[in-house]
Each structure stands twice: as C-alpha cells, then as structure tokens.
Scaffold this active site. Structure first.
Site, mmCIF file in Angstrom:
data_model
loop_
_atom_site.group_PDB
_atom_site.id
_atom_site.type_symbol
_atom_site.label_atom_id
_atom_site.label_comp_id
_atom_site.label_asym_id
_atom_site.label_seq_id
_atom_site.Cartn_x
_atom_site.Cartn_y
_atom_site.Cartn_z
ATOM 1 N N VAL A 150 0.856 -1.189 0.000
ATOM 2 C CA VAL A 150 0.000 0.000 0.000
ATOM 3 C C VAL A 150 0.894 1.241 0.000
ATOM 4 C CG1 VAL A 150 -1.886 1.202 1.135
ATOM 5 C CG2 VAL A 150 -1.818 -1.279 1.170
ATOM 6 N N HIS A 151 1.360 1.613 -1.186
ATOM 7 C CA HIS A 151 2.188 2.816 -1.320
ATOM 8 C C HIS A 151 1.277 4.008 -1.575
ATOM 9 C CE1 HIS A 151 1.928 2.610 -5.763
ATOM 10 N NE2 HIS A 151 1.926 1.315 -5.556
ATOM 11 N N ALA A 152 1.825 5.105 -2.040
ATOM 12 C CA ALA A 152 1.069 6.357 -2.052
ATOM 13 C C ALA A 152 -0.271 6.286 -2.784
ATOM 14 C CB ALA A 152 1.931 7.470 -2.641
#
Lengths: 563, 95
Positions: B14-16
């Site tokens: 769950v990156h940006a």
C-alpha cells in the site's frame, strides 16, 4: 524601452507579459505571510490543481502522486505535531518542516523500499506548506507569460502549464542549466544570465524575448514589436517545416548519413523520442532512478525502468550512462563530505572507489533488463573517465556483474564519455579498450576552459564552439578512427544547428540531443555538403575564438546549397 | 465494535496511490475506522482516514490487515473497504 543582453539559451522569439517567480530582489515588497492553516489550504489547492491538470493531459501516474500529496497536506497525523510546535512558540514554517521530517523518518525506518521512497513526498509536502507560509507560493500561469526569475528550480517547472509558458528569462543560469534544457525541450525561447533583469523588468507590462540573439527587450517600441512578431511568425513556419522533416534522416546535402539519437532522462521521454524519429538513445541519464529518494533503488526497480525503454527501442541501441551523481548532485543515502569543488570532486564513477556496490547493482539491473528484453548487446557508458585505470576499474566491475547476473550469454558494449581533458589527451589509449566514445561537450567545455558552468559571470566562456574544444573533438575523433570504434557527441552542442554542422564536419558518427532539436539540426546539416562541413570545421580549428567560429559556420550554412 | 481481516495482494504493497484511494474511500464514511497491520505489528493501529498513518503501517504484499469500526454505518463501511482492498485499490493484481 530597455534592452538587456544575456545568453541565448533556447532559440525562438516571444512577446508576452512577464510573470515573476520566486522571491523578488527588485520589488522590495515582503511576501505575504500566512499562518499554518491558511498555508495548508494554499498547498492543498495547488496540489489538487496540479493533479487534475496532469490527469487531464494523460499523465495519470504523476497525477496520482500529487493526489496523494494533497491528502498528506491536510492529514492531521502530519499537522497535529506541527500545531503543537507552533503552540510551543516555534515558527510555523520551521514547525511543519520538523513535523514532515519526523513523519518521513518513520516511513524510512520501515525497511520497505517503496514506502521509504514516499518519505520524499512527505518532505516535499512539508516544504510546500512552508513556502506558502513564507509567501513563496509558486504562482500558476493563467495566461501566456514569459517567466522572469533569478533561477528556476526543477520542482517549480513541473507545475508550470506549458501551454501558457511563452519563454524563460533568468538572471542566473547558463546554456546547460535545467531551465535551458526545459525550454529547448518545450520549443520555447530562453535567455539566461541577464544581469539586472529583475530590477529592470519589475512593473513592465510587456517583454520581447529574443532567444536567438540573447536579448530581453522591456516595453518594446512599435518597431521592435513588429520585428519580433515577424520573427515569431518565421518561427511558426520553421516549426511546420520541422514536422515535414520528420521522416527524413540526418544527412548532409549530398547524402552523408549521421546517426540521430536522443538524450533522455526519464522513461516517459522514450516514446516521444521514438515518435520524433530517434534512431536510438545516445544518452540515457539514469539519475532519475537515484535522485529524489532517501534509499538506494534496488535492482528490480532499476531493471524495470531500463527494461521499459529497451523494449520500446528493440534492437536500436540504448546507451545507458552509469550513475553520474555525487559531488554537485549528492545522494542522500551515500555519505559524502562537503567538497570545496564538487565538479572536481568525488562524482560519477569516482563513487565506485568507495561504493562499488552502487555501480554493480546498476550494472546487474541493466544486464537483467537486457536478458529480459532479448537485447544481446546492451550499451553501457561510464561518465567521468580520466584514464585507462578508470576504464579498467569499470570493466572489472562489469565482468563481476555479468557473473553475478548469470549474463554470460550477453555481449555488453562498454563505452566511455569523453568529458575530462586528460581523457582527450589519452584518447588513443582509451579507444583501444572502449567499445565506443561519446563526447560530453558540456563538461568538456567547462573543464577545458576552467569555466564553472554554474557561474553566470562565466556563462559566455561556456562556449563549445571555442577552438580549443573543437581541437579536442578532432583529436578524439582521430583516436576513435584509428581504433575502428564509433564516436558520438551528446552535449548541448550536438543539438545546436551550428554545433551540429561542426561535429559532422569533424567526423562524428552520431549526434545525440533533446528530440525537440531534431528538426533544426536536420535542416542545418542538410544545408551543407560533407565537403563543406569538413572545410568549415578545418578552418574553425585555426581561428582564435568562438565568435569567429560562429561567423564562419553561419556563413557556410547560409550559403545556398548547390543544386 | 465490528471488524474484518483482509489480505493485501498489491505487488508493491500500500504505497502512495493505493493508500490515497483507500483513505479517500474511508473518509466517505462517518464512523471512526482504525486499521492495523497484523503481519508487521498487531499492537499498532492508525486512522483509516489518514494517508500518513496508513503508509506508516508499512503494508506490503501478503500482509494481513484488520479494519475496525463502531457505530452507525460501521458494517457497511467495513464491507466496502474490504471489497476495495480485495479488488486491488486501483491496481492490477497478480493472478
């Protein structure tokens, strides 16, 4: 009417009102100071607008980044500690920077490559809010304007709407500064290193920017305006002509072919280069995978980036330049003591003395990408090579990387940039062991003439048409010929019409430049026969200064080509 | 107090961008929603409406997350967020 002189950094003529960017030296009015909450509103609005604009112009990936930044800018988890600091008496701008650093530190501590990279976004947001607090909010362009500033940071230019950007005039800068490269890529005029620009243009309603002659005219007279309008029209005609040139190769009037390659600094530029007619990538600047992040990019991240470009170009060569950072382009994850002369310091392959792992990871990534894309002969290019010992060091690392990556079936071609005067003097030795040479005229000019390219006072000495630079190029070409290897030129000189004609006349096999310069370079080279190009190059070696060279080549290219 | 547990399959975690999509969806629901990364640290939770909080949980591919909410609309909020995570938060998932 006032006329100021500067460096002609990108061709073309524009007439438009000025738009000031950044803190002004000339106006004396302090920027408006906002409190934290008002600054947050400004930052959120900027980021949302930027995200929308990028999304509607098909740049969804970048839009997503700024959308996330907009959420960060109003995230109470980030703002609460900042408010606490303000309540304790801290200045608002310092408070948000400190809160951003803390939050970014948590992300960095996660040991997750992707999220650690997002720490840069958190710091970027905090810096944006701090700018808004100090009244330094970057203005949006809402109408066609000429940007006037002391200097232009890359992060600022990403936000300018190119459709309103008529031209760039800066008090500092040089032909090779970021703003110049941007202007040429967008096809708009730029005049840089203009002393007294801010003071003189303050309050002006209209400017004429002459990117061919290197002049800024403030409040032009009626006559001046007409001349500029005519020039701008001529330019529109020329640009239409450039589109006609699209399908044609780079060749002299009598059909002597020279390879046309593109300089790119990001994967998304590769498709544009291909559309513009690039026969290969002559210079892939790989810093995009290394800069603006707080941890070292891993092999898979790099391989994916390089592979996407190789896939697009297929069997056309993609010359991947090994990391050219350190010194003036410090990397947060490589500790480096401050240097008095970064341009003469530990940069590029010199970092390999201390951190060979950086280069080996990059080499493995290039080899893996080549394996995945079925490229048998990937091209690697080492920057800042001063002598054979440097080349052999890189060769040794490459051999180790081939074994590490299990890439024995590949035949990588390792070439070098010629940009240090010592490399010119021992070019014969280097050519005997390198697969190809590529002349980096920007740094070569700076080092040869001992003229710091970031010093505006010396900008006029940063001239690649100087006979000393031309003689160096002639010597390098001779060494490459004797060794039977190709020689390219990949500095700004290759993308300037007069410079390109000289390089062809000096016998360079490949010109690599920003794709926006393809049309103008093709037209200039097609205006001479190969014999004429050689003749003007030979005569240029014998004159005393760059101005005389410029006159000689201008005369040669303006003579009507024999039918 | 209602809760659901769901596994994250996004290749880069769950990156940006996925975090932005998740947080925006969470913000549409009135109840307070907490998120915990059970795989990394079951003792630490964050507001599902804070992108910084969600990113700081360090959710990587294969991690299990627990969502908790209370009050009116809690069930609906959790069901919706769970479906969003299972669908890849706007990213293509590996087969």
């Amino acid at each position: 009417m006032i006329r100021l002189r500067g460096i002609a950094a990108a061709p073309g003529v524009a007439i438009a009102p000025p738009r000031f960017l950044g803190p002004l030296a000339g106006d004396g009015a302090p920027g408006q100071v906002l409190d934290l909450d008002a600054a947050i509103d400004v930052a959120v609005e900027q980021l949302e607008a930027l995200s929308r604009r990028l999304a509607t112009s098909g740049r969804g990936e970048e839009a997503g980044i700024f959308e996330a930044q907009a959420l960060l800018a109003r995230d109470e988890e980030l703002l609460r500690p900042a408010r606490a600091l303000v309540a304790a008496g801290e200045r608002a701008d310092a408070a948000i920077i400190a809160a951003g650093d803390d939050a970014a530190g948590v992300l960095e501590s996660l040991e997750d490559e992707v999220l650690a990279g997002r720490a840069a976004d958190v710091r970027d947001v905090a810096a944006r809010v701090a700018r808004a607090i100090r009244g330094e909010a970057p203005p949006r362009l809402t109408e066609r304007a000429i940007i006037v500033a002391r200097d232009l940071a890359p992060s600022v230019t990403a936000e300018l709407d190119p459709s309103f950007l008529a031209g760039i005039a800066l008090e500092s800068g040089s032909r090779t500064s970021h703003a110049a490269i941007l202007a040429r890529a967008l096809g708009i005029p730029a005049v840089l290193a203009v002393p007294g620009l801010l003071e003189a243009t303050f309050g002006a309603r209209e400017l004429v920017l002459d990117g061919d002659g290197g002049a800024v005219v403030i409040e032009p007279s009626v006559a001046e305006r007409q001349v500029a309008l005519a020039a701008a029209e001529g330019q529109a005609v020329r640009q239409a002509g450039d589109r006609e040139l699209l399908g044609r190769p780079l060749a002299t009037a009598d059909g002597h072919r020279v390879m046309l390659a593109a300089n790119i600094g990001a994967p998304d530029a590769a498709a544009r280069a291909l559309e513009a007619g690039a026969e290969g990538i002559g210079l892939l600047r790989t810093e995009f995978t290394f800069l603006d992040r707080s941890t070292e990019p891993d092999e898979a991240t790099q391989a994916a980036a390089y592979g996407s470009i190789m896939r697009l170009f297929g069997q056309r060569p993609v010359v991947v330049r090994l990391l050219d950072a350190g010194g003036d382009k410090p990397l947060p994850y490589v500790s480096q003591a401050p240097e008095a002369n970064p341009f003469l310091g530990v940069r590029a392959i010199r970092l390999a003395w201390r951190r060979p792992d950086l280069l080996r990871t990059q080499m493995r990534a290039i080899l893996r990408a080549a394996l995945a894309e079925g490229i048998r002969e990937p091209h690697l290019m080492a920057p800042m090579v001063s002598d054979l010992a440097d080349l052999r060091l890189v060769r040794g690392l490459l051999d180790e990387s081939i074994a590490d990556a299990g890439a024995e079936e590949l035949r990588p071609r390792l070439g070098i940039m010629i940009e240090i005067p010592s490399a010119v003097l021992v070019a014969d030795q280097l050519a005997a062991e390198a697969a190809f040479l590529s002349i980096g005229t920007n740094d070569l000019t700076q080092y040869l003439l001992a003229a710091d390219r970031t010093n505006p006072e010396l900008a006029h000495r940063q001239d690649p048409l100087h006979p000393a630079v031309l003689r160096s190029i002639a010597r390098v070409v001779e060494a490459a010929r004797a060794a039977g290897i190709p020689v390219a030129a990949c500095g700004e000189m290759a993308g300037e019409p007069l410079g390109a004609v000289l390089l062809v006349g000096l016998g360079v096999d490949e010109l690599s430049m920003e794709p926006a310069a393809f049309g103008a370079v093709k037209r200039a080279v097609a205006s001479v026969t190969v014999a004429e190009a050689k003749d003007v190059a030979r005569r240029s070696l014998e004159v005393s200064d760059a101005e005389l060279v410029r006159r000689l080549v201008t005369a040669a290219t303006e003579r009507p080509a024999p039918s | 107090m209602s809760h659901v547990t769901v596994s994250v399959r996004n290749p880069s975690g769950v990156h940006a961008r996925p975090a932005a999509i998740f947080v925006k969806a969470a913000a549409e629901h009135p109840p307070e929603i907490r998120i915990t990364n059970l795989t990394r640290d079951p003792g630490r939770s964050a507001s599902a409406k804070s992108i910084l909080g969600v990113m700081q949980l360090g959710i990587a591919q294969g991690h299990d997350v627990r969502l908790e909410a209370d009050g009116e609309g809690a069930e609906r909020a959790l069901a919706e967020l769970r479906a969003l995570i299972e669908a890849g938060l706007g990213e293509l998932l590996p087969p």
